[in-house]
Design a protein around this motif. Structure first.
Motif, PDB file in Angstrom:
ATOM      1  N   UNK A   1       0.846  -1.086  -0.149  1.00  0.00           N
ATOM      2  CA  UNK A   1       0.115  -0.026   0.091  1.00  0.00           C
ATOM      3  C   UNK A   1       1.024   1.213   0.100  1.00  0.00           C
ATOM      4  N   UNK A   2       2.206   1.371   0.242  1.00  0.00           N
ATOM      5  CA  UNK A   2       2.985   2.409   0.024  1.00  0.00           C
ATOM      6  C   UNK A   2       3.552   2.647  -1.165  1.00  0.00           C
ATOM      7  N   UNK A   3       3.750   1.718  -2.264  1.00  0.00           N
ATOM      8  CA  UNK A   3       3.951   1.794  -3.469  1.00  0.00           C
ATOM      9  C   UNK A   3       3.397   2.743  -4.338  1.00  0.00           C
ATOM     10  N   UNK A   4       3.519   3.847  -4.955  1.00  0.00           N
ATOM     11  CA  UNK A   4       2.894   4.630  -5.907  1.00  0.00           C
ATOM     12  C   UNK A   4       2.276   3.862  -6.985  1.00  0.00           C
ATOM     13  N   UNK A   5       2.845   2.724  -7.684  1.00  0.00           N
ATOM     14  CA  UNK A   5       1.897   2.129  -8.517  1.00  0.00           C
ATOM     15  C   UNK A   5       0.683   1.324  -8.078  1.00  0.00           C
ATOM     16  N   UNK A   6       0.835   0.761  -6.854  1.00  0.00           N
ATOM     17  CA  UNK A   6      -0.144  -0.056  -6.297  1.00  0.00           C
ATOM     18  C   UNK A   6      -1.160   0.944  -5.976  1.00  0.00           C
TER      19      UNK A   6
ATOM     20  N   UNK B   1      14.248   2.823   5.282  1.00  0.00           N
ATOM     21  CA  UNK B   1      15.596   3.193   5.573  1.00  0.00           C
ATOM     22  C   UNK B   1      15.508   5.047   5.506  1.00  0.00           C
ATOM     23  N   UNK B   2      14.940   5.223   4.301  1.00  0.00           N
ATOM     24  CA  UNK B   2      14.928   6.632   3.762  1.00  0.00           C
ATOM     25  C   UNK B   2      14.251   7.595   5.051  1.00  0.00           C
ATOM     26  N   UNK B   3      13.064   6.968   5.450  1.00  0.00           N
ATOM     27  CA  UNK B   3      12.248   7.822   6.460  1.00  0.00           C
ATOM     28  C   UNK B   3      13.086   7.717   7.972  1.00  0.00           C
ATOM     29  N   UNK B   4      13.657   6.790   8.068  1.00  0.00           N
ATOM     30  CA  UNK B   4      13.947   6.508   9.842  1.00  0.00           C
ATOM     31  C   UNK B   4      15.565   6.481   9.950  1.00  0.00           C
ATOM     32  N   UNK B   5      16.321   6.261   8.726  1.00  0.00           N
ATOM     33  CA  UNK B   5      17.602   5.944   8.852  1.00  0.00           C
ATOM     34  C   UNK B   5      18.185   4.783   9.543  1.00  0.00           C
ATOM     35  N   UNK B   6      17.037   3.622   9.533  1.00  0.00           N
ATOM     36  CA  UNK B   6      17.459   2.375  10.295  1.00  0.00           C
ATOM     37  C   UNK B   6      16.782   1.228   9.092  1.00  0.00           C
ATOM     38  N   UNK B   7      17.518  -0.070   9.652  1.00  0.00           N
ATOM     39  CA  UNK B   7      16.660  -1.105   8.800  1.00  0.00           C
ATOM     40  C   UNK B   7      15.537  -1.497   9.915  1.00  0.00           C
TER      41      UNK B   7
ATOM     42  N   UNK C   1      13.223  -3.561  12.045  1.00  0.00           N
ATOM     43  CA  UNK C   1      13.527  -4.544  13.051  1.00  0.00           C
ATOM     44  C   UNK C   1      13.250  -5.915  12.617  1.00  0.00           C
ATOM     45  N   UNK C   2      14.113  -6.748  12.970  1.00  0.00           N
ATOM     46  CA  UNK C   2      13.828  -8.334  12.996  1.00  0.00           C
ATOM     47  C   UNK C   2      12.389  -8.639  13.391  1.00  0.00           C
ATOM     48  N   UNK C   3      12.107  -8.222  14.462  1.00  0.00           N
ATOM     49  CA  UNK C   3      10.819  -8.796  15.069  1.00  0.00           C
ATOM     50  C   UNK C   3       9.554  -8.122  14.461  1.00  0.00           C
ATOM     51  N   UNK C   4       8.805  -8.786  13.651  1.00  0.00           N
ATOM     52  CA  UNK C   4       7.752  -8.202  12.970  1.00  0.00           C
ATOM     53  C   UNK C   4       6.561  -7.546  13.862  1.00  0.00           C
ATOM     54  N   UNK C   5       6.576  -7.844  15.162  1.00  0.00           N
ATOM     55  CA  UNK C   5       5.612  -7.150  16.172  1.00  0.00           C
ATOM     56  C   UNK C   5       6.283  -6.167  16.771  1.00  0.00           C
ATOM     57  N   UNK C   6       7.241  -5.769  16.605  1.00  0.00           N
ATOM     58  CA  UNK C   6       7.985  -4.648  17.251  1.00  0.00           C
ATOM     59  C   UNK C   6       6.983  -3.270  16.737  1.00  0.00           C
ATOM     60  N   UNK C   7       6.445  -2.883  18.092  1.00  0.00           N
ATOM     61  CA  UNK C   7       5.556  -1.487  18.097  1.00  0.00           C
ATOM     62  C   UNK C   7       5.869  -0.474  17.171  1.00  0.00           C
ATOM     63  N   UNK C   8       6.846  -0.205  17.159  1.00  0.00           N
ATOM     64  CA  UNK C   8       7.221   1.115  16.236  1.00  0.00           C
ATOM     65  C   UNK C   8       7.222   0.733  14.564  1.00  0.00           C
ATOM     66  N   UNK C   9       7.802  -0.508  14.612  1.00  0.00           N
ATOM     67  CA  UNK C   9       7.563  -1.102  13.016  1.00  0.00           C
ATOM     68  C   UNK C   9       6.303  -1.202  12.794  1.00  0.00           C
ATOM     69  N   UNK C  10       5.563  -1.612  13.555  1.00  0.00           N
ATOM     70  CA  UNK C  10       4.099  -1.998  13.221  1.00  0.00           C
ATOM     71  C   UNK C  10       3.459  -0.528  13.121  1.00  0.00           C
ATOM     72  N   UNK C  11       3.693   0.505  13.722  1.00  0.00           N
ATOM     73  CA  UNK C  11       3.071   1.449  13.498  1.00  0.00           C
ATOM     74  C   UNK C  11       3.421   2.170  12.548  1.00  0.00           C
ATOM     75  N   UNK C  12       4.593   2.295  11.942  1.00  0.00           N
ATOM     76  CA  UNK C  12       5.112   2.963  10.866  1.00  0.00           C
ATOM     77  C   UNK C  12       4.452   2.133   9.570  1.00  0.00           C
TER      78      UNK C  12
END
Length: 377
Positions: free
Chosen positions: A158-163, A206-212, A214-225
């Protein structure tokens, strides 16, 4: 002086109250609706069946139809964005069932809200997937496929412009073609929580946060992004519908219970409702037992939803495949939902009095539902 001032204030307030009274809208009737699909059902392939179905539903007290318009990567009309559903293409490519449903329903005072059943899902072997592999979400192992109803499917990003362009195009197309009363998204308008490790998403994160990521897909910050990316597409949908000149957009959402919807699909329907991004909430409640059904009606987010100023309905399983809710049980579920201030939407057409009508048979269920709807407060 004080008396004159008090009188002036009183007159102003009276005028404001009168203005509010004039502008206040009549409350909408309680929603009694049904989902209509092509599978498994012959309904979409005959003009006569469509007319008869709408007439039967009108007589039985239904006021809203939710016909499936987006199924397994195909549409039910000629589209610039996707191929036509194969069975319709073979039987009658000019039938245009969604527009026929709409015309027949509007003549009888019913509303039509097409349902984008598969949301951001596509068959893994679809041409759009082969041609645009960068659109497809992946899990941390690089796997993108999920099995659904015996078919391998993928989720588009849902983040891809073409989609985004294609998704908005598909919805705008049917709204313009058939002059429908809104559109509905369901639990497949989603970002499955395990996904987001594809090259495009990694680079965007990476572009928006400067980070990779997280390996844990349930990381709350990663989920929120990732949730914000899905919310962004919903916001673009509302803006697109509004800018199309078709009047105020009406967006219905049919998710599962809140915790499941967010923790598994990143659908934050509480924020979406409070933020004015959806106009109707239809929460699916397909519990096997009556006790389970009643318990699910008491979930905290659903209890709060009644105060959000939008219609809140409950999706109830009438019958599908090998599972049919017998009429006494079905009737009790409807009464429980209505007692809590909700409308009801049945899944699905063939489970009312059709192929999956259960042991009572179609005639009894059809007459029973008519009497039930007439008796509702």
């Amino acid at each position: 002086m004080k008396r004159r001032l008090a009188l002036a204030v009183s007159l102003v307030l009276s005028g404001l109250l009168a203005s509010i009274a004039v502008e206040a809208k009549e409350p909408e009737p309680r929603r009694i609706g049904v989902w209509l699909t092509n599978s498994p059902s012959p309904l979409y392939y005959s003009k006569q069946r469509i007319q008869e179905a709408v007439e039967e539903l009108s007589v039985a007290g239904f006021n809203t139809l939710y016909p499936n318009v987006w199924s397994r990567g195909t549409t039910f009309h000629r589209s610039r964005w996707a191929p036509m559903e194969p069975a319709l293409l073979q039987s009658n490519p000019n039938l245009d069932p969604i527009c026929r449903f709409t015309e027949a329903a509007h003549r009888r005072g019913l509303r039509v809200i097409p349902w984008f059943e598969y949301g951001l899902m596509e068959p893994a072997d679809a041409a759009v997937v082969r041609q645009n592999p960068e659109w497809v979400l992946q899990n941390s192992s690089g796997i993108s496929t999920v099995s659904m109803h015996g078919k391998e499917m993928v989720l588009l990003n849902p983040a891809h412009p073409g989609v985004k362009e294609r998704f908005l195009g598909l919805i705008g197309e049917i709204v313009q073609r058939c002059k429908v009363d809104g559109i509905q998204l369901d639990d497949h308008f989603a970002w499955p929580v395990e996904l987001g490790y594809d090259p495009y998403t990694r680079a965007l994160y990476r572009q928006e946060t400067g980070q990779e990521p997280p390996e844990l897909h349930t990381d709350r910050a990663w989920m929120n992004w990732r949730r914000r990316q899905l919310t962004g597409l919903l916001r673009e949908l509302r803006r697109t519908l509004k800018d199309s000149g078709l009047g105020s957009p009406y967006v219905s959402l049919s998710p599962g219970p809140f915790r499941f919807a967010y923790n598994h699909w990143l659908q934050d329907w509480e924020i979406w409702a409070l933020g004015g991004l959806i106009d109707e909430l239809v929460v699916q409640n397909y519990a096997y037992s009556l006790r389970g059904f009643e318990k699910d009606l008491q979930q905290p987010a659903l209890t709060k939803a009644s105060s959000w100023g939008i219609p809140v309905e409950i999706g109830i399983l009438a019958g599908f495949g090998g599972r049919t809710t017998e009429f006494p049980d079905l009737s009790e579920r409807v009464k429980l939902a209505i007692a809590r201030g909700h409308g009801v939407i049945y899944f699905y057409w063939e489970g009312l009095w059709g192929a999956h009508a259960g042991p009572e048979g179609g005639a009894l269920r059809r007459e029973g539902l008519k009497r039930l709807h007439q008796s509702l407060p």
